[in-house]
Design an enzyme around this catalytic site. Structure first.
Site, PDB file in Angstrom:
ATOM      1  N   LEU A 134     -13.351  -1.705 -21.818  1.00 59.95           N
ATOM      2  CA  LEU A 134     -12.484  -1.921 -22.980  1.00 59.95           C
ATOM      3  C   LEU A 134     -12.851  -3.214 -23.690  1.00 59.95           C
ATOM      4  O   LEU A 134     -12.703  -3.343 -24.893  1.00 59.95           O
ATOM      5  CB  LEU A 134     -11.025  -2.071 -22.499  1.00 59.95           C
TER       6      LEU A 134
ATOM      7  N   CYS B 181      -1.423   6.690  15.840  1.00 61.86           N
ATOM      8  CA  CYS B 181      -2.815   7.114  15.595  1.00 61.86           C
ATOM      9  C   CYS B 181      -2.999   8.556  16.056  1.00 61.86           C
ATOM     10  O   CYS B 181      -2.594   8.922  17.172  1.00 61.86           O
ATOM     11  CB  CYS B 181      -3.772   6.208  16.378  1.00 61.86           C
TER      12      CYS B 181
ATOM     13  N   ARG C  19       1.741   2.013  -3.562  1.00 59.02           N
ATOM     14  CA  ARG C  19       0.589   2.519  -4.341  1.00 59.02           C
ATOM     15  C   ARG C  19       0.228   3.942  -3.906  1.00 59.02           C
ATOM     16  O   ARG C  19      -0.163   4.774  -4.714  1.00 59.02           O
ATOM     17  CB  ARG C  19      -0.592   1.560  -4.178  1.00 59.02           C
TER      18      ARG C  19
ATOM     19  N   TYR D  86       0.818  -1.225   0.000  1.00 58.73           N
ATOM     20  CA  TYR D  86       0.000   0.000   0.000  1.00 58.73           C
ATOM     21  C   TYR D  86       0.847   1.269   0.000  1.00 58.73           C
ATOM     22  O   TYR D  86       0.482   2.260  -0.634  1.00 58.73           O
ATOM     23  CB  TYR D  86      -0.996  -0.035   1.172  1.00 58.73           C
TER      24      TYR D  86
ATOM     25  N   HIS E  59     -14.723  -0.170  -1.119  1.00 55.95           N
ATOM     26  CA  HIS E  59     -13.543  -0.952  -0.741  1.00 55.95           C
ATOM     27  C   HIS E  59     -12.511  -0.111   0.006  1.00 55.95           C
ATOM     28  O   HIS E  59     -11.359  -0.503   0.132  1.00 55.95           O
ATOM     29  CB  HIS E  59     -12.897  -1.579  -1.979  1.00 55.95           C
TER      30      HIS E  59
HETATM   31  C1  BV8 Z   1     -16.980 -10.072   1.114  1.00 57.99           C
HETATM   32  C2  BV8 Z   1      -9.336  -3.152  -1.900  1.00 57.99           C
HETATM   33  C3  BV8 Z   1     -18.263 -11.048   2.803  1.00 57.99           C
HETATM   34  C4  BV8 Z   1      -7.975  -3.710  -1.743  1.00 57.99           C
HETATM   35  C5  BV8 Z   1     -10.539  -4.897  -3.067  1.00 57.99           C
HETATM   36  C6  BV8 Z   1     -16.261 -17.076  -4.452  1.00 57.99           C
HETATM   37  C7  BV8 Z   1     -17.376 -16.619  -5.145  1.00 57.99           C
HETATM   38  C8  BV8 Z   1     -17.901 -15.354  -4.901  1.00 57.99           C
HETATM   39  C9  BV8 Z   1     -17.309 -14.509  -3.958  1.00 57.99           C
HETATM   40  C10 BV8 Z   1     -16.208 -14.958  -3.299  1.00 57.99           C
HETATM   41  C11 BV8 Z   1     -15.685 -16.233  -3.523  1.00 57.99           C
HETATM   42  N1  BV8 Z   1     -14.603 -16.370  -2.724  1.00 57.99           N
HETATM   43  C12 BV8 Z   1     -14.440 -15.240  -1.998  1.00 57.99           C
HETATM   44  C13 BV8 Z   1     -15.418 -14.395  -2.328  1.00 57.99           C
HETATM   45  C14 BV8 Z   1     -15.650 -13.084  -1.802  1.00 57.99           C
HETATM   46  C15 BV8 Z   1     -14.611 -12.114  -2.349  1.00 57.99           C
HETATM   47  C16 BV8 Z   1     -14.501 -12.184  -3.846  1.00 57.99           C
HETATM   48  O1  BV8 Z   1     -15.345 -11.659  -4.568  1.00 57.99           O
HETATM   49  N2  BV8 Z   1     -13.399 -12.806  -4.334  1.00 57.99           N
HETATM   50  C17 BV8 Z   1     -13.203 -12.898  -5.778  1.00 57.99           C
HETATM   51  C18 BV8 Z   1     -11.717 -12.793  -6.089  1.00 57.99           C
HETATM   52  C19 BV8 Z   1     -13.799 -14.220  -6.249  1.00 57.99           C
HETATM   53  N3  BV8 Z   1     -15.111 -10.820  -1.963  1.00 57.99           N
HETATM   54  C20 BV8 Z   1     -14.792 -10.333  -0.772  1.00 57.99           C
HETATM   55  O2  BV8 Z   1     -14.067 -10.870   0.019  1.00 57.99           O
HETATM   56  C21 BV8 Z   1     -15.484  -9.026  -0.405  1.00 57.99           C
HETATM   57  N4  BV8 Z   1     -16.052  -9.171   0.896  1.00 57.99           N
HETATM   58  O3  BV8 Z   1     -17.443 -10.821   0.299  1.00 57.99           O
HETATM   59  O4  BV8 Z   1     -17.343 -10.059   2.406  1.00 57.99           O
HETATM   60  C22 BV8 Z   1     -18.506 -10.868   4.229  1.00 57.99           C
HETATM   61  C23 BV8 Z   1     -19.779 -11.089   4.688  1.00 57.99           C
HETATM   62  C24 BV8 Z   1     -20.025 -10.925   6.020  1.00 57.99           C
HETATM   63  C25 BV8 Z   1     -18.997 -10.541   6.866  1.00 57.99           C
HETATM   64  C26 BV8 Z   1     -17.716 -10.317   6.384  1.00 57.99           C
HETATM   65  C27 BV8 Z   1     -17.458 -10.483   5.054  1.00 57.99           C
HETATM   66  C28 BV8 Z   1     -14.495  -7.883  -0.315  1.00 57.99           C
HETATM   67  C29 BV8 Z   1     -13.832  -7.673  -1.639  1.00 57.99           C
HETATM   68  C30 BV8 Z   1     -13.002  -6.399  -1.569  1.00 57.99           C
HETATM   69  C31 BV8 Z   1     -11.551  -6.732  -1.841  1.00 57.99           C
HETATM   70  N5  BV8 Z   1     -10.818  -5.471  -1.943  1.00 57.99           N
HETATM   71  N6  BV8 Z   1      -9.914  -3.718  -3.102  1.00 57.99           N
HETATM   72  C32 BV8 Z   1      -7.024  -3.108  -2.741  1.00 57.99           C
HETATM   73  O5  BV8 Z   1      -7.438  -2.381  -3.651  1.00 57.99           O
HETATM   74  O6  BV8 Z   1      -5.822  -3.377  -2.562  1.00 57.99           O
HETATM   75  S1  BV8 Z   1     -11.026  -5.607  -4.507  1.00 57.99           S
HETATM   76  C33 BV8 Z   1     -10.105  -5.040  -5.820  1.00 57.99           C
HETATM   77  O7  BV8 Z   1     -10.710  -5.648  -6.956  1.00 57.99           O
HETATM   78  C34 BV8 Z   1     -10.199  -3.553  -6.106  1.00 57.99           C
HETATM   79  O8  BV8 Z   1     -11.106  -2.860  -5.301  1.00 57.99           O
HETATM   80  C35 BV8 Z   1     -10.712  -3.556  -7.561  1.00 57.99           C
HETATM   81  O9  BV8 Z   1     -11.318  -2.368  -7.910  1.00 57.99           O
HETATM   82  C36 BV8 Z   1     -11.617  -4.674  -7.429  1.00 57.99           C
HETATM   83  C37 BV8 Z   1     -12.359  -5.220  -8.537  1.00 57.99           C
HETATM   84  O10 BV8 Z   1     -11.507  -5.329  -9.634  1.00 57.99           O
HETATM   85  P1  BV8 Z   1     -11.839  -4.357 -10.864  1.00 57.99           P
HETATM   86  O11 BV8 Z   1     -12.031  -2.987 -10.332  1.00 57.99           O
HETATM   87  O12 BV8 Z   1     -12.936  -4.939 -11.643  1.00 57.99           O
HETATM   88  O13 BV8 Z   1     -10.472  -4.369 -11.613  1.00 57.99           O
HETATM   89  P2  BV8 Z   1      -9.925  -5.468 -12.614  1.00 57.99           P
HETATM   90  O14 BV8 Z   1      -8.487  -5.228 -12.781  1.00 57.99           O
HETATM   91  O15 BV8 Z   1     -10.433  -6.818 -12.195  1.00 57.99           O
HETATM   92  O16 BV8 Z   1     -10.686  -5.131 -13.983  1.00 57.99           O
HETATM   93  C38 BV8 Z   1     -10.420  -3.917 -14.642  1.00 57.99           C
HETATM   94  C39 BV8 Z   1     -11.461  -3.801 -15.726  1.00 57.99           C
HETATM   95  O17 BV8 Z   1     -11.276  -2.542 -16.383  1.00 57.99           O
HETATM   96  C40 BV8 Z   1     -11.335  -4.868 -16.801  1.00 57.99           C
HETATM   97  O18 BV8 Z   1     -12.630  -5.351 -17.123  1.00 57.99           O
HETATM   98  C41 BV8 Z   1     -10.726  -4.116 -18.005  1.00 57.99           C
HETATM   99  O19 BV8 Z   1     -11.202  -4.617 -19.230  1.00 57.99           O
HETATM  100  C42 BV8 Z   1     -11.266  -2.723 -17.763  1.00 57.99           C
HETATM  101  N7  BV8 Z   1     -10.426  -1.654 -18.314  1.00 57.99           N
HETATM  102  C43 BV8 Z   1      -9.067  -1.576 -18.320  1.00 57.99           C
HETATM  103  N8  BV8 Z   1      -8.687  -0.400 -18.886  1.00 57.99           N
HETATM  104  C44 BV8 Z   1      -9.832   0.265 -19.224  1.00 57.99           C
HETATM  105  C45 BV8 Z   1     -10.934  -0.531 -18.865  1.00 57.99           C
HETATM  106  N9  BV8 Z   1     -12.207  -0.147 -19.075  1.00 57.99           N
HETATM  107  C46 BV8 Z   1     -12.396   1.051 -19.669  1.00 57.99           C
HETATM  108  N10 BV8 Z   1     -11.381   1.873 -20.050  1.00 57.99           N
HETATM  109  C47 BV8 Z   1     -10.096   1.502 -19.842  1.00 57.99           C
HETATM  110  N11 BV8 Z   1      -9.104   2.326 -20.230  1.00 57.99           N
END
Ligand code: BV8
Length: 237
Positions: free
Chosen positions: A202, A135, A57, A54, A108
């Site tokens: 994209l 803190c 970043r 972090y 997030h």
């Molecule tokens: C929760 C902060 C429950 C950190 C982030 C199995 C199935 C379903 C769900 C899960 C599972 N196993 C685990 C889970 C839950 C998990 C999850 O979804 N995992 C995934 C990997 C399967 N989710 C969680 O844990 C969430 N919490 O479920 O809690 C709970 C319930 C009760 C009590 C407690 C808990 C929390 C998830 C949050 C994680 N933190 N960020 C950090 O940033 O370091 S997530 C991280 O991914 C970022 O926030 C990021 O924004 C986010 C999503 O990714 P995208 O933004 O979509 O980015 P990505 O690179 O993937 O895609 C970019 C896109 O942009 C592409 O499509 C590309 O084509 C496009 N693009 C690129 N350039 C351009 C463009 N588009 C237009 N113009 C351009 N120029």
């Protein structure tokens, strides 16, 4: 009554500002999958590594990164749209604010904030974070972490997001791969509520087939066009 719009942005909206996305070709960080670093377990196991993830970043974000035309177009829509606009971002940068958005729901968390795990105070933070960081509320060291939602942690603002999705007339997902939940499920909630849905990206994504409409291309080009069309359509009414 004017229509309610919910916008969900992801890393893709900041790509043209020079911030790497998560799952693009360079989506790893020092060979680590983000899912391994951005977790409470990862922080527990190696706090120095995760703080460094972090700190690097945060430094990069503060080193001349600027909002792009997609950020400023969304801010214009928020200012000029007669109905409600809820902007939800998965991204942790502050470029929506820098682009003029009056409201941003960071589901997030935020890279430029830190949270004290001892007193829970959330505070603005632009320097490096470490075990020595003190803190500003309880004036104690050793408990500071990024105010960021890790995998396995509950995203922020879910009550407001779910309530607004239930009354949404239009849902737009911009620059997100639709792989992270619960954010990736918002389009289904919006559709269930009868909203029109549009994906601006994209490329097509894993959830593309759920959306009614698609604008394929870079956000800095397509989002301003989309906002012009929306606002133009209002002028005639
Ligand atoms: C929760 C902060 C429950 C950190 C982030 C199995 C199935 C379903 C769900 C899960 C599972 N196993 C685990 C889970 C839950 C998990 C999850 O979804 N995992 C995934 C990997 C399967 N989710 C969680 O844990 C969430 N919490 O479920 O809690 C709970 C319930 C009760 C009590 C407690 C808990 C929390 C998830 C949050 C994680 N933190 N960020 C950090 O940033 O370091 S997530 C991280 O991914 C970022 O926030 C990021 O924004 C986010 C999503 O990714 P995208 O933004 O979509 O980015 P990505 O690179 O993937 O895609 C970019 C896109 O942009 C592409 O499509 C590309 O084509 C496009 N693009 C690129 N350039 C351009 C463009 N588009 C237009 N113009 C351009 N120029």
């Amino acid at each position: 009554m004017s229509e309610t719009i919910v916008i969900l942005t992801g890393a893709g909206i900041s790509a043209e500002s020079g911030i790497r996305t998560f799952r693009g070709p360079d989506g790893l960080w020092e060979g680590h999958r983000v899912e391994d670093v951005a977790t409470p377990e990862g922080f527990e196991a190696d706090p120095v590594l995760v703080q460094r993830f972090y700190n690097e970043r945060r430094r990069a974000l503060l080193d001349g990164i600027l909002p792009n035309a997609a950020h400023t177009a969304i801010a214009r829509l928020q200012r000029e749209w007669p109905g409600d606009v809820l902007l939800v971002t998965q991204h942790i940068d502050h470029l929506h604010e820098q682009g003029g958005s009056p409201q941003v729901l960071h589901m997030h968390g935020e890279l430029l904030k830190a949270r004290c795990t001892l007193c829970q105070a959330v505070q603005s933070w632009e320097q490096d974070l470490s075990a020595e960081s003190v803190c500003t509320t309880c004036e104690t060291a050793g408990g500071m972490r990024p105010h960021v939602v890790w995998f396995g942690e509950m995203p922020l603002g879910m009550g407001e997001i779910e309530a607004t999705l239930q009354r949404a007339d239009l849902f737009a997902a911009i620059g997100t791969s639709g792989q992270v939940y619960p954010a990736a499920g918002f389009v289904n909630a919006a559709k269930y509520a009868g909203a029109k849905t549009i994906e601006i990206n994209l490329a097509s994504t894993g959830t593309s087939e759920v959306f009614d409409e698609h604008l394929l291309g870079p956000a800095s080009e397509k989002v301003p066009l989309w906002v012009d069309t929306l606002l133009g359509s209002r002028k005639g009414k």
